[in-house]
Design a protein around this motif. Structure first.
Motif, PDB file in Angstrom:
ATOM      1  N   LEU A 284      45.422  39.377  31.282  1.00  0.00           N
ATOM      2  CA  LEU A 284      44.737  40.129  30.236  1.00  0.00           C
ATOM      3  C   LEU A 284      44.046  41.349  30.838  1.00  0.00           C
ATOM      4  O   LEU A 284      43.201  41.221  31.733  1.00  0.00           O
ATOM      5  CB  LEU A 284      43.704  39.240  29.545  1.00  0.00           C
ATOM      6  N   ALA A 285      44.422  42.526  30.358  1.00  0.00           N
ATOM      7  CA  ALA A 285      43.740  43.759  30.756  1.00  0.00           C
ATOM      8  C   ALA A 285      42.435  43.854  29.974  1.00  0.00           C
ATOM      9  O   ALA A 285      42.444  43.868  28.746  1.00  0.00           O
ATOM     10  CB  ALA A 285      44.619  44.967  30.479  1.00  0.00           C
ATOM     11  N   ILE A 286      41.317  43.913  30.682  1.00  0.00           N
ATOM     12  CA  ILE A 286      40.020  43.850  29.994  1.00  0.00           C
ATOM     13  C   ILE A 286      39.254  45.173  30.031  1.00  0.00           C
ATOM     14  O   ILE A 286      38.344  45.378  29.226  1.00  0.00           O
ATOM     15  CB  ILE A 286      39.133  42.728  30.570  1.00  0.00           C
ATOM     16  N   SER A 287      39.591  46.068  30.956  1.00  0.00           N
ATOM     17  CA  SER A 287      38.873  47.336  31.000  1.00  0.00           C
ATOM     18  C   SER A 287      39.741  48.407  31.646  1.00  0.00           C
ATOM     19  O   SER A 287      40.679  48.106  32.390  1.00  0.00           O
ATOM     20  CB  SER A 287      37.552  47.201  31.773  1.00  0.00           C
ATOM     21  N   GLY A 288      39.426  49.654  31.328  1.00  0.00           N
ATOM     22  CA  GLY A 288      40.171  50.768  31.885  1.00  0.00           C
ATOM     23  C   GLY A 288      39.289  51.992  31.992  1.00  0.00           C
ATOM     24  O   GLY A 288      38.333  52.162  31.223  1.00  0.00           O
ATOM     25  N   LYS A 289      39.608  52.840  32.960  1.00  0.00           N
ATOM     26  CA  LYS A 289      38.849  54.081  33.104  1.00  0.00           C
ATOM     27  C   LYS A 289      39.751  55.156  33.684  1.00  0.00           C
ATOM     28  O   LYS A 289      40.756  54.874  34.347  1.00  0.00           O
ATOM     29  CB  LYS A 289      37.624  53.876  33.992  1.00  0.00           C
ATOM     30  N   ARG A 290      39.392  56.387  33.414  1.00  0.00           N
ATOM     31  CA  ARG A 290      40.135  57.521  33.948  1.00  0.00           C
ATOM     32  C   ARG A 290      39.652  57.806  35.373  1.00  0.00           C
ATOM     33  O   ARG A 290      38.439  57.819  35.639  1.00  0.00           O
ATOM     34  CB  ARG A 290      39.931  58.738  33.050  1.00  0.00           C
ATOM     35  N   ILE A 291      40.601  58.016  36.291  1.00  0.00           N
ATOM     36  CA  ILE A 291      40.287  58.387  37.663  1.00  0.00           C
ATOM     37  C   ILE A 291      40.969  59.723  37.968  1.00  0.00           C
ATOM     38  O   ILE A 291      41.662  60.277  37.118  1.00  0.00           O
ATOM     39  CB  ILE A 291      40.732  57.295  38.659  1.00  0.00           C
ATOM     40  N   ASN A 292      40.785  60.221  39.168  1.00  0.00           N
ATOM     41  CA  ASN A 292      41.298  61.555  39.508  1.00  0.00           C
ATOM     42  C   ASN A 292      42.790  61.715  39.250  1.00  0.00           C
ATOM     43  O   ASN A 292      43.234  62.732  38.715  1.00  0.00           O
ATOM     44  CB  ASN A 292      41.006  61.869  40.984  1.00  0.00           C
ATOM     45  N   GLU A 293      43.575  60.732  39.637  1.00  0.00           N
ATOM     46  CA  GLU A 293      45.030  60.844  39.527  1.00  0.00           C
ATOM     47  C   GLU A 293      45.603  60.049  38.359  1.00  0.00           C
ATOM     48  O   GLU A 293      46.778  59.701  38.373  1.00  0.00           O
ATOM     49  CB  GLU A 293      45.680  60.389  40.839  1.00  0.00           C
ATOM     50  N   GLY A 294      44.776  59.709  37.381  1.00  0.00           N
ATOM     51  CA  GLY A 294      45.299  58.954  36.251  1.00  0.00           C
ATOM     52  C   GLY A 294      44.319  57.929  35.735  1.00  0.00           C
ATOM     53  O   GLY A 294      43.222  58.265  35.267  1.00  0.00           O
TER      54      GLY A 294
ATOM     55  N   GLU B   2      42.736  53.635  35.996  1.00  0.00           N
ATOM     56  CA  GLU B   2      42.534  52.372  36.701  1.00  0.00           C
ATOM     57  C   GLU B   2      42.312  51.279  35.657  1.00  0.00           C
ATOM     58  O   GLU B   2      41.447  51.406  34.792  1.00  0.00           O
ATOM     59  CB  GLU B   2      41.337  52.468  37.635  1.00  0.00           C
ATOM     60  N   ILE B   3      43.112  50.225  35.732  1.00  0.00           N
ATOM     61  CA  ILE B   3      43.051  49.120  34.770  1.00  0.00           C
ATOM     62  C   ILE B   3      42.670  47.846  35.500  1.00  0.00           C
ATOM     63  O   ILE B   3      43.269  47.499  36.530  1.00  0.00           O
ATOM     64  CB  ILE B   3      44.412  48.927  34.063  1.00  0.00           C
ATOM     65  N   SER B   4      41.696  47.128  34.965  1.00  0.00           N
ATOM     66  CA  SER B   4      41.248  45.869  35.556  1.00  0.00           C
ATOM     67  C   SER B   4      41.665  44.691  34.692  1.00  0.00           C
ATOM     68  O   SER B   4      41.550  44.740  33.463  1.00  0.00           O
ATOM     69  CB  SER B   4      39.722  45.867  35.729  1.00  0.00           C
ATOM     70  N   ALA B   5      42.149  43.631  35.342  1.00  0.00           N
ATOM     71  CA  ALA B   5      42.546  42.404  34.645  1.00  0.00           C
ATOM     72  C   ALA B   5      41.415  41.388  34.703  1.00  0.00           C
ATOM     73  O   ALA B   5      40.474  41.519  35.493  1.00  0.00           O
ATOM     74  CB  ALA B   5      43.807  41.837  35.267  1.00  0.00           C
ATOM     75  N   SER B   6      41.518  40.364  33.865  1.00  0.00           N
ATOM     76  CA  SER B   6      40.436  39.390  33.732  1.00  0.00           C
ATOM     77  C   SER B   6      40.174  38.602  35.011  1.00  0.00           C
ATOM     78  O   SER B   6      39.066  38.106  35.220  1.00  0.00           O
ATOM     79  CB  SER B   6      40.747  38.423  32.581  1.00  0.00           C
ATOM     80  N   ASN B   7      41.181  38.478  35.884  1.00  0.00           N
ATOM     81  CA  ASN B   7      40.977  37.714  37.116  1.00  0.00           C
ATOM     82  C   ASN B   7      40.552  38.591  38.298  1.00  0.00           C
ATOM     83  O   ASN B   7      40.479  38.121  39.426  1.00  0.00           O
ATOM     84  CB  ASN B   7      42.246  36.953  37.482  1.00  0.00           C
ATOM     85  N   GLY B   8      40.287  39.880  38.018  1.00  0.00           N
ATOM     86  CA  GLY B   8      39.803  40.762  39.066  1.00  0.00           C
ATOM     87  C   GLY B   8      40.824  41.705  39.658  1.00  0.00           C
ATOM     88  O   GLY B   8      40.462  42.630  40.403  1.00  0.00           O
ATOM     89  N   ASP B   9      42.102  41.512  39.383  1.00  0.00           N
ATOM     90  CA  ASP B   9      43.120  42.428  39.888  1.00  0.00           C
ATOM     91  C   ASP B   9      42.936  43.813  39.281  1.00  0.00           C
ATOM     92  O   ASP B   9      42.606  43.950  38.101  1.00  0.00           O
ATOM     93  CB  ASP B   9      44.520  41.913  39.553  1.00  0.00           C
ATOM     94  N   VAL B  10      43.180  44.834  40.103  1.00  0.00           N
ATOM     95  CA  VAL B  10      43.012  46.218  39.659  1.00  0.00           C
ATOM     96  C   VAL B  10      44.296  46.983  39.943  1.00  0.00           C
ATOM     97  O   VAL B  10      44.884  46.874  41.016  1.00  0.00           O
ATOM     98  CB  VAL B  10      41.837  46.901  40.385  1.00  0.00           C
ATOM     99  N   PHE B  11      44.737  47.787  38.948  1.00  0.00           N
ATOM    100  CA  PHE B  11      45.974  48.550  39.065  1.00  0.00           C
ATOM    101  C   PHE B  11      45.701  50.005  38.701  1.00  0.00           C
ATOM    102  O   PHE B  11      44.789  50.296  37.931  1.00  0.00           O
ATOM    103  CB  PHE B  11      47.049  47.986  38.124  1.00  0.00           C
ATOM    104  N   ALA B  12      46.529  50.904  39.233  1.00  0.00           N
ATOM    105  CA  ALA B  12      46.365  52.329  38.943  1.00  0.00           C
ATOM    106  C   ALA B  12      47.694  52.935  38.531  1.00  0.00           C
ATOM    107  O   ALA B  12      48.758  52.472  38.948  1.00  0.00           O
ATOM    108  CB  ALA B  12      45.817  53.052  40.173  1.00  0.00           C
ATOM    109  N   SER B  13      47.621  53.979  37.684  1.00  0.00           N
ATOM    110  CA  SER B  13      48.838  54.668  37.260  1.00  0.00           C
ATOM    111  C   SER B  13      48.518  56.092  36.852  1.00  0.00           C
ATOM    112  O   SER B  13      47.362  56.435  36.582  1.00  0.00           O
ATOM    113  CB  SER B  13      49.495  53.936  36.084  1.00  0.00           C
ATOM    114  N   LYS B  14      49.582  56.922  36.776  1.00  0.00           N
ATOM    115  CA  LYS B  14      49.431  58.298  36.313  1.00  0.00           C
ATOM    116  C   LYS B  14      49.389  58.368  34.789  1.00  0.00           C
ATOM    117  O   LYS B  14      48.678  59.182  34.211  1.00  0.00           O
ATOM    118  CB  LYS B  14      50.593  59.144  36.837  1.00  0.00           C
ATOM    119  N   LYS B  15      50.207  57.537  34.146  1.00  0.00           N
ATOM    120  CA  LYS B  15      50.302  57.521  32.690  1.00  0.00           C
ATOM    121  C   LYS B  15      49.990  56.117  32.189  1.00  0.00           C
ATOM    122  O   LYS B  15      50.199  55.119  32.896  1.00  0.00           O
ATOM    123  CB  LYS B  15      51.702  57.930  32.219  1.00  0.00           C
TER     124      LYS B  15
END
Length: 304
Positions: A84-94, A96-109
């Motif tokens: 479950l993706a629970i939060s997201g924020k804009r970073i310099n290159e796109g 950052e999405i955080s999942a409920s278990n603490g995993d963090v992912f980044a993307s351009k789009k």
């Protein structure tokens, strides 16, 4: 997936149902590095069969999703993450999405294919029948419920619109306003012309057998036999991420998108039920396909 492989992607798709997987396929076929995040809780999980989708008419939603996921994951650049993706924020290159278990992912789009959540009527038995014999759409389910005694649980313009469509599917139609009716004189004349009864008594319970309606019970204790009920059910966005990321919404509560499914926020796209009034599998697949192509075009222009 083993998240030690890679946490950075070109595109993150939040929602792995029909729209999200369709967008993923379009991107995967252009070798884009894509992550699909899905919590496995689609809004049509109780619906026994899906209809009005060419090649899959009558299949279960689960069957269609299983085939879709199998085909999408054949593309090596696409990864699937159950969570479950629970939060997201804009970073310099796109993003950052955080999942409920603490995993963090980044993307351009970012693609929001998060769907909507029905706010089920507080009527005893309603939820048990939802998607089975209490339905929302004559295009999706009307043919399977034709020529039976049918009710529309709605009022005002929404009830009138549904009645005009359902009238073609049955000669025995009743509108249940569950309170004082809200129709103008012209609408009432239409109802009279087509022998459509209007009952204003409040609906308090639905008697059913395994989700199949037998009777509707009113607050005065009287009952009416119906085989099918169309219901206008309000909804809310399934995820808070669109709001958190600043996306604009329409007056009806959908994410605002243009014809290429771009939201009001740069590099964020939306597709599926969260941004379309046309709630169907076919429309979701179409929207996802357009979204994937639009994102690939942007990535190509940025990198070429």
């Amino acid at each position: 997936m083993d998240m030690n492989e890679r946490k950075d992607f070109e595109v993150i798709i939040i929602g792995g149902s029909y729209a999200g997987l369709s967008a993923a396929m379009a991107l995967g076929r252009s070798l884009r590095k894509v992550l699909v995040i899905d919590s496995g809780n689609p809004c049509n999980k109780q619906t026994p069969h899906s209809h009005n989708f060419l090649t899959q008419d009558g299949s279960t939603p689960q069957e269609i999703s299983k085939i879709a996921k199998y085909q999408v994951l054949k593309y090596d650049s696409i990864k699937f993450y159950e969570g479950l993706a629970i939060s997201g924020k804009r970073i310099n290159e796109g993003f950052e999405i955080s999942a409920s278990n603490g995993d963090v992912f980044a993307s351009k789009k970012l693609v929001l294919a998060t769907g909507i959540k029905d706010q089920i009527h507080y009527i005893k038995g309603f939820l048990d029948c939802w998607g089975i014999s209490i339905i929302h759409c004559p295009y999706c389910h009307g043919y399977e419920h034709k020529a039976v005694r049918t009710a529309i649980l709605a009022n005002g313009e929404k009830a009138f619109h549904l009645a005009s469509l359902v009238n073609n599917l049955t000669n025995d139609l009743t509108i249940l306003t569950s309170g004082k009716m809200d129709f103008n004189e012209e609408q009432l004349k239409k109802f009279d012309k087509h022998d459509i009864e209007v009952i204003e008594k409040e609906v308090v319970e639905v008697e059913h057998l395994n989700g199949h309606i037998e009777k509707v019970i009113f607050n005065d204790g009287t009952k009416e036999n119906f085989k099918t009920v169309y219901a206008n059910v309000p909804f809310e966005q399934h995820s808070n991420l669109p709001k958190e990321l600043g996306c604009k919404f329409t007056e009806h509560g959908y994410i605002e998108v243009d014809f290429m499914h771009k939201t009001s926020e740069e590099d964020i796209f939306a597709c599926g039920d969260n941004s379309s009034m046309m709630r169907s599998v076919a429309t979701a697949v179409y929207g996802g396909n357009i979204t994937g192509a639009a994102i690939n075009k942007e990535l190509t222009e940025e990198n070429f």
